[in-house]
Design an enzyme around this catalytic site. Structure first.
Site, PDB file in Angstrom:
ATOM      1  CG  ASP A 125      -3.242  12.712   2.060  1.00 43.53           C
ATOM      2  OD1 ASP A 125      -3.093  12.399   2.392  1.00 43.53           O
ATOM      3  OD2 ASP A 125      -3.884  12.862   3.290  1.00 43.53           O
TER       4      ASP A 125
ATOM      5  CD  GLU B 273       0.835  10.159   7.023  1.00 39.19           C
ATOM      6  OE1 GLU B 273       1.322  10.803   6.881  1.00 39.19           O
ATOM      7  OE2 GLU B 273      -0.382   9.618   6.065  1.00 39.19           O
ATOM      8  CD  GLU B 274      -3.178  10.172   6.608  1.00 37.02           C
ATOM      9  OE1 GLU B 274      -3.782  10.761   7.340  1.00 37.02           O
ATOM     10  OE2 GLU B 274      -3.588  10.306   5.444  1.00 37.02           O
TER      11      GLU B 274
END
Length: 338
Positions: free
Chosen positions: A88, A119-120
């Site tokens: 990830d 994105e996280e």
């Protein structure tokens, strides 16, 4: 250098959200080595998306640069690569690069890459890329890389994240005063937990989590303020979600503007593949101008964000093959998709 040593080198570069620069530079070098034109799209000083393209990008490979904390380095074993970001999403990123290598070798240059930052957390990198999309980029499809166990996702739930703020009147608890902000908030939460949040044919029911509750100053003081945070994994549009939320609130409880809000996202699934649902979020909701999205990648979401994160070699190799085959199929139909 072997492919898994290269993956270890990428995993060895810390890229926790906010510190993506060195990893972004490493991927830019990989893409430049393929002969693609590379651009760094600045989000903030030292933070940028990495874009790369052939002459006419119609199919785009996309995943994110950042990882969750804490960073821990790589370990190469017989059957797997371990380390933060291995599944990830550094494994997906390198698998996409290897797929592009095969496509370019065969003369297919209608491909591009979008590697996003943030994105996280808030998908700010994806939102920036969406706002700045311009010629010669004309993506018909974007393949989003996340750990899906080498299966194509048909949909993922939306997100509605917000705070409830209750207001009361402080006073001595022995007296008939108030209202109590804590009591008002508890009553609202009771109604929210009893609410039907809809159902999706593939994703199932929407689910609500009350993550934190705080308020008041002492047991013998009527509370004048209380706050709760909530996150709904949504299967309905944000407007429907918000209407249901507001119906559960008294005049003393305020719904603060959501931090993040989008409905369920549906993905293109190649012919012959059985779609699966996934519960986690991606950058896809923020890339509405980047063509039809697909969601696929090596590794398991159950290993992501853990202290034992890994991607198996078998899963990685399958991803390279599937990315290559899928891109060829999508390119064959890209010119009829507008």
């Amino acid at each position: 250098m072997g492919i898994y040593e290269r993956l270890c080198d990428l995993v060895a570069i810390p890229s926790v959200t906010g510190d993506e620069k060195d990893y972004g530079d490493a991927l830019a070098r990989e893409l430049e080595a393929l002969g693609l034109g590379v651009e760094r799209q600045e989000l903030a000083p030292g933070r940028f998306n990495v874009l790369a393209r052939g002459a006419n990008p119609r199919v785009v490979f996309c995943t994110h640069l950042d990882t969750v904390p804490p960073f821990f380095g790589p370990r190469l074993e017989r059957e797997a690569v371990h380390g933060r970001g291995s599944c990830d999403a550094k494994g997906p990123a390198l698998a996409m690069i290897e797929a592009a290598r095969a496509l370019l070798k065969d003369g297919e240059d209608r491909i591009g890459f979008l590697f996003t930052c943030a994105e996280e957390t808030d998908s700010a990198g994806a939102a920036l890329a969406n706002a700045k999309l311009a010629e010669p980029w004309r993506p018909a499809f974007t393949i989003v890389g996340e750990p899906t166990e080498n299966r194509f996702a048909g949909a993922h739930k939306g997100v509605y994240k917000a705070e409830l703020v209750a207001h009361g009147v402080a006073g001595h608890s022995s007296q008939n005063v108030g209202p109590s902000a804590v009591h008002e908030l508890v009553h609202a939460i009771e109604k929210l937990l009893a609410t039907d949040w809809g159902r999706h044919a593939l994703l199932g029911p929407g689910t609500l989590n009350i993550g934190t509750i705080s308020g008041g100053v002492a047991a013998n003081v009527v509370a004048d303020r209380a706050i709760a945070s909530l996150l709904l994994r949504a299967v309905e549009p944000p407007e429907t979600t918000e209407r249901k939320l507001c119906a559960c609130l008294s005049p003393h409880v305020e719904l603060m503007k959501p931090y993040k809000s989008y409905g369920p996202i549906e993905f293109h699934v190649p012919h012959g593949h059985e779609p699966i649902p996934v519960a986690f979020g991606t950058d896809a909701p923020h890339l509405s101008r980047w063509g039809k999205p697909l969601l696929y990648g090596p590794g398991r979401i159950l290993d992501a964000h853990t202290d034992h994160e890994l991607v198996t070699k078998r899963s990685f190799e399958q991803a390279v093959a599937d990315y290559t085959t899928t891109a060829r199929e999508l390119l064959a139909r890209a010119e009829v998709v507008r």
